[in-house]
Scaffold this motif. Structure first.
Motif, PDB file in Angstrom:
ATOM      1  N   LEU A   3       0.835  -1.205   0.000  1.00  0.00           N
ATOM      2  CA  LEU A   3       0.000   0.000   0.000  1.00  0.00           C
ATOM      3  C   LEU A   3       0.875   1.262   0.000  1.00  0.00           C
ATOM      4  O   LEU A   3       0.600   2.230  -0.718  1.00  0.00           O
ATOM      5  CB  LEU A   3      -0.874  -0.033   1.265  1.00  0.00           C
ATOM      6  CG  LEU A   3      -2.150   0.787   1.291  1.00  0.00           C
ATOM      7  CD1 LEU A   3      -3.038   0.459   0.112  1.00  0.00           C
ATOM      8  CD2 LEU A   3      -2.905   0.511   2.602  1.00  0.00           C
ATOM      9  N   ALA A   4       1.925   1.221   0.814  1.00  0.00           N
ATOM     10  CA  ALA A   4       2.836   2.377   0.901  1.00  0.00           C
ATOM     11  C   ALA A   4       3.472   2.645  -0.462  1.00  0.00           C
ATOM     12  O   ALA A   4       3.536   3.784  -0.919  1.00  0.00           O
ATOM     13  CB  ALA A   4       3.916   2.115   1.950  1.00  0.00           C
ATOM     14  N   ASP A   5       3.896   1.565  -1.126  1.00  0.00           N
ATOM     15  CA  ASP A   5       4.526   1.718  -2.443  1.00  0.00           C
ATOM     16  C   ASP A   5       3.543   2.283  -3.471  1.00  0.00           C
ATOM     17  O   ASP A   5       3.938   2.907  -4.450  1.00  0.00           O
ATOM     18  CB  ASP A   5       5.055   0.364  -2.947  1.00  0.00           C
ATOM     19  CG  ASP A   5       6.250  -0.110  -2.139  1.00  0.00           C
ATOM     20  OD1 ASP A   5       6.843   0.711  -1.417  1.00  0.00           O
ATOM     21  OD2 ASP A   5       6.576  -1.320  -2.211  1.00  0.00           O
ATOM     22  N   GLU A   6       2.253   2.027  -3.225  1.00  0.00           N
ATOM     23  CA  GLU A   6       1.228   2.491  -4.181  1.00  0.00           C
ATOM     24  C   GLU A   6       0.666   3.857  -3.814  1.00  0.00           C
ATOM     25  O   GLU A   6      -0.295   4.314  -4.414  1.00  0.00           O
ATOM     26  CB  GLU A   6       0.079   1.474  -4.219  1.00  0.00           C
ATOM     27  CG  GLU A   6       0.447   0.192  -4.927  1.00  0.00           C
ATOM     28  CD  GLU A   6      -0.529  -0.944  -4.629  1.00  0.00           C
ATOM     29  OE1 GLU A   6      -1.479  -0.738  -3.840  1.00  0.00           O
ATOM     30  OE2 GLU A   6      -0.309  -2.051  -5.183  1.00  0.00           O
ATOM     31  N   THR A   7       1.205   4.481  -2.768  1.00  0.00           N
ATOM     32  CA  THR A   7       0.692   5.790  -2.344  1.00  0.00           C
ATOM     33  C   THR A   7       1.585   6.887  -2.915  1.00  0.00           C
ATOM     34  O   THR A   7       2.692   7.096  -2.438  1.00  0.00           O
ATOM     35  CB  THR A   7       0.668   5.888  -0.799  1.00  0.00           C
ATOM     36  OG1 THR A   7      -0.086   4.774  -0.305  1.00  0.00           O
ATOM     37  CG2 THR A   7       0.034   7.181  -0.326  1.00  0.00           C
ATOM     38  N   PRO A   8       1.113   7.565  -3.943  1.00  0.00           N
ATOM     39  CA  PRO A   8       1.990   8.542  -4.591  1.00  0.00           C
ATOM     40  C   PRO A   8       2.225   9.754  -3.701  1.00  0.00           C
ATOM     41  O   PRO A   8       1.339  10.164  -2.935  1.00  0.00           O
ATOM     42  CB  PRO A   8       1.216   8.939  -5.855  1.00  0.00           C
ATOM     43  CG  PRO A   8      -0.187   8.577  -5.589  1.00  0.00           C
ATOM     44  CD  PRO A   8      -0.217   7.507  -4.533  1.00  0.00           C
ATOM     45  N   GLY A   9       3.405  10.301  -3.776  1.00  0.00           N
ATOM     46  CA  GLY A   9       3.689  11.538  -3.042  1.00  0.00           C
ATOM     47  C   GLY A   9       3.987  11.338  -1.577  1.00  0.00           C
ATOM     48  O   GLY A   9       4.197  12.309  -0.855  1.00  0.00           O
ATOM     49  N   VAL A  10       3.973  10.096  -1.105  1.00  0.00           N
ATOM     50  CA  VAL A  10       4.308   9.850   0.305  1.00  0.00           C
ATOM     51  C   VAL A  10       5.422   8.805   0.348  1.00  0.00           C
ATOM     52  O   VAL A  10       5.314   7.746  -0.268  1.00  0.00           O
ATOM     53  CB  VAL A  10       3.088   9.344   1.124  1.00  0.00           C
ATOM     54  CG1 VAL A  10       3.443   9.255   2.604  1.00  0.00           C
ATOM     55  CG2 VAL A  10       1.886  10.266   0.934  1.00  0.00           C
ATOM     56  N   HIS A  11       6.483   9.120   1.095  1.00  0.00           N
ATOM     57  CA  HIS A  11       7.641   8.220   1.191  1.00  0.00           C
ATOM     58  C   HIS A  11       7.781   7.745   2.625  1.00  0.00           C
ATOM     59  O   HIS A  11       7.770   8.554   3.551  1.00  0.00           O
ATOM     60  CB  HIS A  11       8.905   8.954   0.731  1.00  0.00           C
ATOM     61  CG  HIS A  11       8.716   9.641  -0.581  1.00  0.00           C
ATOM     62  ND1 HIS A  11       8.804   8.977  -1.782  1.00  0.00           N
ATOM     63  CD2 HIS A  11       8.369  10.921  -0.882  1.00  0.00           C
ATOM     64  CE1 HIS A  11       8.551   9.823  -2.763  1.00  0.00           C
ATOM     65  NE2 HIS A  11       8.284  11.009  -2.237  1.00  0.00           N
ATOM     66  N   PHE A  12       7.934   6.463   2.787  1.00  0.00           N
ATOM     67  CA  PHE A  12       7.991   5.857   4.121  1.00  0.00           C
ATOM     68  C   PHE A  12       9.433   5.476   4.434  1.00  0.00           C
ATOM     69  O   PHE A  12      10.072   4.754   3.657  1.00  0.00           O
ATOM     70  CB  PHE A  12       7.080   4.629   4.183  1.00  0.00           C
ATOM     71  CG  PHE A  12       5.625   4.992   4.011  1.00  0.00           C
ATOM     72  CD1 PHE A  12       4.799   5.133   5.114  1.00  0.00           C
ATOM     73  CD2 PHE A  12       5.096   5.226   2.745  1.00  0.00           C
ATOM     74  CE1 PHE A  12       3.472   5.495   4.964  1.00  0.00           C
ATOM     75  CE2 PHE A  12       3.769   5.593   2.586  1.00  0.00           C
ATOM     76  CZ  PHE A  12       2.952   5.723   3.697  1.00  0.00           C
TER      77      PHE A  12
END
Ligand code: FAD
Ligand code: UDP
Length: 392
Positions: free
Chosen positions: A325-334
């Motif tokens: 999900l994190a990888d698929e969330t554009p504009g947000v880097h974890f």
């Protein structure tokens, strides 16, 4: 308008803020819900004037020249090699287990070769090493495992070592020589004026704004930004969509004694007695001279601030769903220990943050050369702000 909103002012967030601000001329807002910067590495002078680590002992060690050189931009160092004693069978003995540990514990006078044979005679055959129990019994046998590892691990994690991934106890080596250092990394040192001072120097830049005592949920709808860097718990970011990721917590009990020195080593581990796992004497880490001394006791807890991701196969599987999900969330880097659910030391988090910085700048360079400019109300900013979660 900020180029980046960075959630969390620990190592992950602060390294990225520093790089983006000073190297890429980006405007950065860094928010932390705590009242201070430096995350879990935060240190401060207590009421007696002794430098203490609020969230337990933080000892810097790394094999990475890049990480050490990078941090050296912001601090001088005090050379420091960490040593730990364990209280076992009424004696204080070196931990990690080494030649002297065995000799002291069993009243022997073995040499390195003999101790190697002794450990081999104790070791159990484990065909596939999967768990934290396997790691230890296959090296030192069940008796030493029970004296040094089983109960400490049960206390620290609330789990038997057989339920934890091998990576946990693999952090602690076994030695047949007399090396009694906890770490053998190339670079071992403490920031001369403490971690917080180092972070202050990292974040001292006109492009960096800092908001403390601020949960990012409370500002996200009001402060425009282009991209987000998130260093908090990844499951929390996604409103626990797939369920809670377990984190182990600790309670820290700080104490100051009216004596110059209290412990026989910087840290004493208590595998089998007491509700705490270890006691740390801060002056031994920092080299500070003071007529009094400050200690911290660590009491493991299931509830409370998330400190340790729990390395178990089922948690890795749950994390992989969040990662997707994190990888698929554009504009947000974890990035960081909580956001990537990794039992990382400080240097590993710094390395991870420097890698992300590189990726972000490569991406920006690519974007500015290949993509048409974004204009007007179709701005990427509007989309990201709307996509980001809010409390409601
Ligand atoms: P953190 O330092 O946890 O920073 C994350 C920040 O995000 C926090 O300040 C938090 O308040 C903030 N945050 C979270 N959610 C929100 C939100 N919603 N809004 C705003 N802010 C938010 N490493 C070593 O190398 N050597 C050691 O000796 C060592 N000892 C340790 C001892 C203990 C007891 C613990 C717990 C850890 C230890 N570590 C050690 C590991 C080290 O603390 C971590 O590797 C490092 O601090 C992780 O940095 P981070 O930036 O990923 O996370
Ligand atoms: N450990 C143990 N006995 C010890 C020291 C460590 O059983 O005396 C195990 C325990 O499971 C612990 C893990 O090894 O959680 C890693 O130890 P480390 O000192 O690296 O833990 P940290 O400093 O990260 O809390």
């Amino acid at each position: 308008m900020f180029d980046y909103l960075i959630v969390g002012a620990g190592f992950a967030g602060s390294v990225l803020a520093e790089r983006l601000a000073t190297r890429s001329n980006k405007k950065v807002l860094i928010v932390d819900k705590r009242s201070h910067i430096a995350g879990n590495a935060y240190d401060h002078y207590n009421e007696e004037g002794i430098l203490v680590h609020k969230y337990g002992p933080h000892i810097f060690h790394t094999n990475s020249k890049d990480v050490f050189e990078y941090l050296s931009n912001f601090t001088d160092w005090r050379p420091y090699e960490h040593r730990v004693l364990a209280s076992v069978d009424g004696q204080l003995v070196p931990m990690p287990i080494n030649l002297d540990t065995i000799n002291k514990l069993y009243g022997l006078n073995l040499n390195s070769f003999e101790v190697e044979q002794f450990l081999e005679s104790q070791a159990e055959e484990v065909p596939v090493i999967r768990t934290s129990e396997d790691v230890v019994v296959s090296k030192v046998g069940r008796q030493l495992y029970e004296k040094f590892f089983r109960n400490y691990t049960r206390k620290q994690w609330g789990l038997d070592p057989s339920e934890l991934d091998k990576s946990v106890t693999s952090r602690v080596p076994t030695r047949t020589n007399r090396d009694d250092r906890y770490f053998t990394d190339t670079y071992q040192a403490m920031p001369l004026h403490g971690y917080t001072r180092m972070f202050e120097r990292m974040l001292e830049h006109p492009n960096i704004s800092i908001m403390l005592n601020t949960d990012y949920h409370d500002i996200i709808d009001f402060i425009p930004f282009k991209e987000m860097i998130f260093t908090g718990p990844v499951d929390e970011y996604f409103d626990f969509k797939f369920g809670k990721l377990p984190y182990r917590s600790l309670e820290f009990k700080h104490e100051t004694l009216n004596t110059e020195n209290a412990l026989a080593a910087a840290v004493v581990n208590y595998p089998n007695d007491n509700l705490y796992t270890r006691i740390t004497e801060f002056k031994a880490l920092t080299g500070q001279k003071h007529p009094k001394t400050s200690l911290v006791y660590e009491y493991p807890k299931a509830e409370g601030d998330p400190y340790y991701p729990v390395p178990q196969p089922q948690n890795a599987e749950l994390y992989s769903k969040y990662k997707k999900l994190a990888d698929e969330t554009p504009g947000v880097h974890f990035v960081g220990r909580l956001a990537t659910y990794r039992y990382y030391n400080m240097d590993q988090v710094v390395a991870q943050a420097l890698t992300l910085y590189k990726k972000l700048t490569e991406k920006t360079e690519e974007a500015t050369t290949k993509l048409p400019p974004i204009t007007g109300s179709t701005s990427i900013i509007d989309k990201i702000v709307k996509r980001a979660p809010s409390k409601e």
